[in-house]
Scaffold this active site. Structure first.
Site, PDB file in Angstrom:
ATOM      1  N   PHE A  80      -8.969  -6.486  24.267  1.00 52.28           N
ATOM      2  CA  PHE A  80      -7.919  -5.659  23.668  1.00 52.28           C
ATOM      3  C   PHE A  80      -7.876  -5.913  22.160  1.00 52.28           C
ATOM      4  CE2 PHE A  80      -3.646  -3.960  23.058  1.00 52.28           C
ATOM      5  CZ  PHE A  80      -3.708  -2.832  23.868  1.00 52.28           C
TER       6      PHE A  80
ATOM      7  N   GLU B 259      -4.826 -12.692  29.932  1.00 47.47           N
ATOM      8  CA  GLU B 259      -5.802 -13.260  30.870  1.00 47.47           C
ATOM      9  C   GLU B 259      -6.500 -14.509  30.345  1.00 47.47           C
ATOM     10  OE1 GLU B 259      -4.617  -9.408  31.956  1.00 47.47           O
ATOM     11  OE2 GLU B 259      -5.683  -9.874  30.098  1.00 47.47           O
TER      12      GLU B 259
ATOM     13  N   VAL C  12      -2.701 -10.054  19.416  1.00 51.82           N
ATOM     14  CA  VAL C  12      -1.524  -9.373  19.945  1.00 51.82           C
ATOM     15  C   VAL C  12      -0.786  -8.815  18.728  1.00 51.82           C
ATOM     16  CG1 VAL C  12       0.552  -9.592  21.357  1.00 51.82           C
ATOM     17  CG2 VAL C  12      -1.427 -11.061  21.824  1.00 51.82           C
ATOM     18  N   ILE C  13      -0.695  -7.486  18.682  1.00 51.34           N
ATOM     19  CA  ILE C  13      -0.093  -6.824  17.528  1.00 51.34           C
ATOM     20  C   ILE C  13       1.199  -6.156  17.977  1.00 51.34           C
ATOM     21  CG2 ILE C  13      -0.436  -5.096  15.715  1.00 51.34           C
ATOM     22  CD1 ILE C  13      -3.506  -5.622  16.087  1.00 51.34           C
TER      23      ILE C  13
ATOM     24  N   HIS D 161       7.116  -5.969  24.498  1.00 48.30           N
ATOM     25  CA  HIS D 161       5.886  -6.426  25.139  1.00 48.30           C
ATOM     26  C   HIS D 161       5.209  -7.534  24.314  1.00 48.30           C
ATOM     27  CE1 HIS D 161       2.298  -6.027  27.640  1.00 48.30           C
ATOM     28  NE2 HIS D 161       1.574  -5.938  26.532  1.00 48.30           N
TER      29      HIS D 161
ATOM     30  N   PHE E 232      -6.104 -22.600  20.004  1.00 53.38           N
ATOM     31  CA  PHE E 232      -5.368 -21.348  19.967  1.00 53.38           C
ATOM     32  C   PHE E 232      -5.842 -20.527  18.772  1.00 53.38           C
ATOM     33  CE2 PHE E 232      -1.750 -18.639  18.907  1.00 53.38           C
ATOM     34  CZ  PHE E 232      -1.385 -18.158  20.148  1.00 53.38           C
TER      35      PHE E 232
END
Length: 173
Positions: A23, A59, A82-83, A89, A114
């Site tokens: 993603f 995941e 992650v935007i 969300h 990370f």
């Protein structure tokens, strides 16, 4: 003078797995390239690097846990992006991925780095993934090398650090 134990050193002879989220692929591909560059600069051979692609950042912890249980790696590098969007969300995913990655490290006594970007905008993600001067994937791999060396030193310093049995087990290559 106190004893100082650091994770300095080269990465030759160490084995790494990189878990990359698909993603936000433009961003995560750049993070992966940065991480691979850092590992190669550190002396890691291609045969000592496994790259696992997962659908999204959520995941990553499950796959990291599975790889940690294999005892094949000196460190894991988790890469994703992650935007923030218009719904909460972002907050849920960011929090769970962070907790999950940390838990894998704690549970397995293995460096799990990370390298998941949490950005408010696409421009922020681009700025942290190699468009411009910064590539957090490169930085994550440098941390992985340092931590892999540190953990090796901590398990071999006699009388200094007591290491749990599951950490001291020999990793298969």
């Amino acid at each position: 003078m106190p004893t100082v134990i650091e994770g300095t050193g080269a990465a030759a002879g160490l084995r790494f797995a990189i878990i990359r989220s698909r993603f936000n692929e433009d961003v995560t591909k750049r993070l992966l390239e940065g991480a691979l560059d850092a590992l190669r600069v550190g002396g890691v051979r291609n045969e000592a690097i496994d790259v696992v692609i997962v659908p999204g950042a959520f995941e990553i912890p499950l796959v990291a846990s599975t790889l940690a249980r294999s005892h094949r790696y000196d460190a894991l590098i988790c890469l994703g992006a992650v935007i923030r969007g218009e719904t909460p969300h972002f907050d849920y995913i960011s929090a769970e991925v962070s907790r999950g990655i940390a838990r894998v490290a704690y549970d397995h006594g293995l460096p799990v780095i990370f390298g998941v970007l949490t950005a408010n905008t696409d421009a922020q993600a681009d700025a942290r993934s190699g468009i411009g001067k910064t590539n957090r994937g490169y930085e994550a791999a440098v941390s992985a090398i340092e931590m892999a060396n540190l953990m090796k030193r901590l398990t071999t310093v006699p009388g200094r650090v007591r290491v749990a049995r599951h950490v001291a087990r020999k990793r298969t290559r």
